[in-house]
Design an enzyme around this catalytic site. Structure first.
Site, short mmCIF file in Angstrom:
data_model
loop_
_atom_site.label_atom_id
_atom_site.label_comp_id
_atom_site.label_asym_id
_atom_site.label_seq_id
_atom_site.Cartn_x
_atom_site.Cartn_y
_atom_site.Cartn_z
N ASP A 3 9.26 -30.26 55.45
CA ASP A 3 10.44 -29.94 54.64
C ASP A 3 11.66 -29.66 55.53
O ASP A 3 11.61 -29.86 56.74
CB ASP A 3 10.14 -28.76 53.71
CG ASP A 3 9.78 -27.47 54.46
OD1 ASP A 3 9.97 -27.39 55.70
OD2 ASP A 3 9.30 -26.53 53.81
N GLU A 36 10.85 -27.74 58.45
CA GLU A 36 9.86 -28.33 59.36
C GLU A 36 8.47 -27.76 59.12
O GLU A 36 7.71 -27.56 60.07
CB GLU A 36 10.28 -28.11 60.82
CG GLU A 36 11.79 -28.09 61.00
CD GLU A 36 12.28 -28.87 62.19
OE1 GLU A 36 11.98 -28.47 63.29
OE2 GLU A 36 12.96 -29.88 61.99
N GLU A 41 22.36 -18.87 63.84
CA GLU A 41 21.43 -19.47 62.87
C GLU A 41 21.09 -18.46 61.79
O GLU A 41 21.07 -18.78 60.59
CB GLU A 41 20.14 -19.89 63.58
CG GLU A 41 19.06 -20.36 62.62
CD GLU A 41 17.73 -20.60 63.34
OE1 GLU A 41 17.43 -21.76 63.62
OE2 GLU A 41 17.02 -19.61 63.63
C1 BGC Z 1 15.13 -25.46 61.12
C2 BGC Z 1 15.62 -26.84 60.74
C3 BGC Z 1 16.74 -27.28 61.63
C4 BGC Z 1 16.39 -27.08 63.10
C5 BGC Z 1 17.59 -27.30 64.00
C6 BGC Z 1 14.81 -25.42 62.59
O1 BGC Z 1 14.39 -24.15 62.95
O2 BGC Z 1 14.00 -25.11 60.38
O3 BGC Z 1 16.09 -26.85 59.43
O4 BGC Z 1 17.00 -28.63 61.39
O5 BGC Z 1 15.97 -25.76 63.31
O6 BGC Z 1 18.69 -26.53 63.60
#
Ligand code: BGC
Length: 385
Positions: A183, A186, A341
């Protein structure tokens, strides 16, 4: 759809766009910093690292990159969006033999290993990077088609230079888009994810509208887009709201994308309204968590998701709520106006240390956070006229 420049002078600014009214305190500064970050972090070949400073994210994801390109395009960074689209087209040109093999194997009913599918992320130069991190997710290819159509609409660009890549991505999604994969987060390899199905459906319809596909593929793409939507409506619903995967019952904030970004359902559809209500009630407290059982870096609140919720409310006519959410996002910046993030409060604070030990402090800045801020801001600014 014109790019919105928030009263700033940006590289690539369309001279016809009039500066808009002043933004609330802190918003202009973050919009400017976001534009600078997007320009500074983009590789000359067009790829964006998910984070320039967090080594595990030193790759270019189709998902992150497409939403960053949307934010760039919507805020006037048209050449930057062009460069990213050219990067995607180059990747897909290189991946064409792999796509041919997947299409043939799916048609023949042959089992494939995950490494036979296209990756979700690539090295910044667009080559494959092989490691032991799960990498099979198809939403990014749908999101790229979605973002490409929007960008070409804004910039007046032609689809012709991308026609081969659009065809390759479409054939790939027609073959794989309704199957299982990981998803947005990930995770959950063996499920059919509602947000992923929505991204596939939206991307396929965007490909059809761009007009470069031959009739047979366009018809097939439209059929698969409709089937993916029917999958969602058939088994992606529980107690009147959308759920994380078909047959499940859990809520996930990525579901906000189904209507707000991908337009697979109308914003005022009862299912969408109930889903937004659930996200607001169960996952939102200032910012927005990913899902109730999240433990990644302790399961904090993500500016990307607060921007996505603001995007929904801006489009759905709740500008006040969108303002509150974007104010919260602005409040998560550091002294250099960079967005992380995720931030506390966390759903599982006792699970933070294991990630800090494994990878060090979580990604900061996250380029996707800045791209989503620019995208949500453009939507809100346009909605407010
Ligand atoms: C997230 C993803 C994202 C990736 C890079 C992962 O930890 O679950 O949604 O694409 O980080 O930002």
């Amino acid at each position: 759809m014109k790019p919105v420049t928030f009263g700033l002078t940006l590289v690539g600014m369309d001279p016809d766009v009039k500066p808009t009214s002043p933004l609330p305190d802190g918003w202009s500064a973050l919009a400017g910093r976001s534009s600078t970050l997007l320009r500074e972090t983009q590789d000359e070949g067009g790829g964006w690292p998910a984070s320039p400073t967090f080594p595990p994210y030193g790759f270019c994801w189709f998902r992150d990159g497409s939403f960053v390109a949307e934010g760039a395009s919507a805020s006037g960074l048209l050449p930057e969006a062009d460069r990213f689209n050219a990067w995607c087209a180059d990747v897909l040109k290189r991946e064409r033999p792999a796509v041919d093999a997947v299409v043939d194997a799916v048609a023949a009913g042959t089992d494939l290993a995950d490494s036979n599918y296209l990756p979700a992320r690539y090295a910044i130069d667009g080559t494959r990077h092989v490691d032991d991190w799960w990498n099979f997710q198809v939403d990014g290819y749908g999101s790229w088609l979605w973002a490409l159509e929007r960008h070409l609409g804004r910039s007046g660009g032609r689809v012709a230079p991308y026609a081969d890549a659009v065809e390759t991505a479409t054939r790939y999604l027609v073959a794989t888009g309704r199957g299982t994969c990981r998803d947005w987060w990930e995770e959950h390899r063996d499920q059919h994810h509602v947000t992923t199905l929505a991204g596939v459906s939206a991307g396929l319809l965007a490909a059809v509208r761009m007009g470069s596909l031959d009739r047979e593929l366009a018809d097939r793409a439209a059929d698969v887009a409709a089937e993916a939507r029917a999958d969602i409506l058939g088994s992606g619903v529980h107690n009147g709201h959308l759920v994380k995967w078909l047959g499940g019952d859990e809520i996930d904030a990525s579901l906000l994308a189904v209507a707000a970004l991908y337009d697979v359902l109308p914003l005022d559809d009862a299912l969408v309204v109930a889903t937004v209500d659930h996200v607001e009630a169960l996952l939102t407290d200032g910012g927005v968590h990913r899902y109730p059982t999240d433990t990644f870096y302790g399961g904090g609140q993500w500016p990307v998701l607060a921007c996505l919720l603001a995007w929904h409310h801006a489009r759905a006519g709740s500008a006040t709520r969108a303002h509150e959410l974007l104010d919260w996002v602005v409040g998560t910046t550091d002294a250099d106006l960079l967005l992380p993030e995720q931030v506390a409060p966390r759903l599982a604070p006792d699970r933070l240390a294991e990630w800090d030990e494994r990878w060090g402090p979580s990604a900061h800045p996250l380029v996707w956070s800045h791209g989503m801020f620019l995208g949500a801001l453009a939507v809100l600014t346009q909605a407010e006229g």
